[in-house]
Motif scaffolding. Sequence first.
Motif, short mmCIF file in Angstrom:
data_model
loop_
_atom_site.label_atom_id
_atom_site.label_comp_id
_atom_site.label_asym_id
_atom_site.label_seq_id
_atom_site.Cartn_x
_atom_site.Cartn_y
_atom_site.Cartn_z
N TYR A 259 -7.43 1.27 3.49
CA TYR A 259 -6.63 1.62 2.48
C TYR A 259 -5.29 2.19 3.09
N THR A 260 -5.61 3.23 3.81
CA THR A 260 -4.49 4.00 4.10
C THR A 260 -3.63 3.20 5.13
N GLU A 261 -4.35 2.76 6.19
CA GLU A 261 -3.39 2.05 7.08
C GLU A 261 -2.68 0.95 6.55
N ALA A 262 -3.40 -0.04 5.62
CA ALA A 262 -2.62 -0.98 4.93
C ALA A 262 -1.39 -0.55 4.04
N HIS A 263 -1.49 0.66 3.16
CA HIS A 263 -0.32 1.19 2.55
C HIS A 263 0.72 1.71 3.40
N ALA A 264 0.29 2.35 4.69
CA ALA A 264 1.27 2.84 5.59
C ALA A 264 2.19 1.55 6.11
N ALA A 265 1.45 0.46 6.52
CA ALA A 265 2.13 -0.61 6.74
C ALA A 265 2.80 -1.21 5.78
N LEU A 266 2.49 -1.38 4.63
CA LEU A 266 3.33 -1.81 3.60
C LEU A 266 4.49 -0.73 3.24
N GLU A 267 4.41 0.32 3.27
CA GLU A 267 5.58 1.08 3.00
C GLU A 267 6.63 1.02 3.99
N ALA A 268 6.29 0.92 5.43
CA ALA A 268 7.19 0.73 6.36
C ALA A 268 7.75 -0.69 6.27
#
Length: 375
Positions: A259-268
């Motif tokens: 989740y954390t990785e996916a959220h970071a990618a989406l935020e970027a």
Amino acid sequence: MAAIRVTRLAAMNTHADSALQRARSAMDDLGVDALLVGPGADLRYLTGYRALALERLTLLVARADGATSLFVPELERARALASPLPDVVEVVSFAETEDPYALVAERLDDGGRYGVGDRLWATFLLHLQQRLAKSEWVTSSTVTRHLRMSKSPEEVDALRRAGQAIDRVHEQVPSLLRPGRTEAQVGREVADLILAEGHEAVNFVIVASGPNGASPHHETGERALVHSDAVVVDIGGTLDGYCSDCTRNYVIGAAADGYTEAHAALEAAQIAACNAVGPGVTAESVDAVARLALRDAGYGEFFVHRTGHGIGLEEHEDPYIVEGNDLILRPGMTFSIEPGVYLPDRFGIRIEDIVAVTEDGCERLNTLSRAAVPV
Ligand code: ZN
Ligand code: ZN
Ligand code: ZN
């Protein structure tokens, strides 16, 4: 009984006055002789009248030559007259037994080219077409689309106030998310908060927990929240006639794997798309920025919808931020930037802000942190 005609000389609605003027000059340019518009956003835009959609005809007839009549059933006359209509609008009410189409046809020439409301019910259009059999028909959005896309500073301010109100709702969402509570329970409380924070209407409430988040338009259901759930909360209402729409993500306890990785990618990706917004760039180029960022991060196949939609009097309107739309963005255009990542059977994430194109970039009308909120 004869139709009652009332020419109104009440308080001027300056927004609608100028909207009608702009519509008339657009009609001239586009060779449209009149707009025939029923209840809905075009009618509100052109006249300020919030009509009820009824089985009885309510129809604005705005001719390119300036004559403007609003046909309403007798029982709606008081409401129409109480609304801030521009003073050029003549209100014509008709009795239960009168044929309103005959009255409308009197104001038009058979053989004209008419812009009929995109959402006018088929039953009304078919009656009009019978009366005006030799006429040509186009959609009213042919005329109104470009006008409504370029918001005035007052309209952008209304959207800013709606954005701030929905942000205040999001700030209160963490206190509602507790294990054991259902999405539907949370959704009802969120709806109350949308009204409490100043909206006059709730347009939609999405509380999509755990695997439900992987379905972008899941609304709410009976699923109870559990530890480790990611929860997508996408909410919107109408405030002073203009819509809000904002999505944030909440995590109950420890986040699920990935989740954390996916959220970071989406935020970027969402930040990159917001940064790409400005006058002179195309709608599709903004979509491409979000899409490429997610593709490069390995999530391309999980971003299954367009990057955004216009917003104003309607929650979804032009311009659409989508591949294939080469519309050039201009100051005053307002739309969502809402890329998402949807991992089937696991979780979904979407980050959505409304932005307004400015002279040199864009302004976010939602100013919350984009981070996933731990609860
Ligand atoms: Zn949507
Ligand atoms: Zn949206
Ligand atoms: Zn939304």
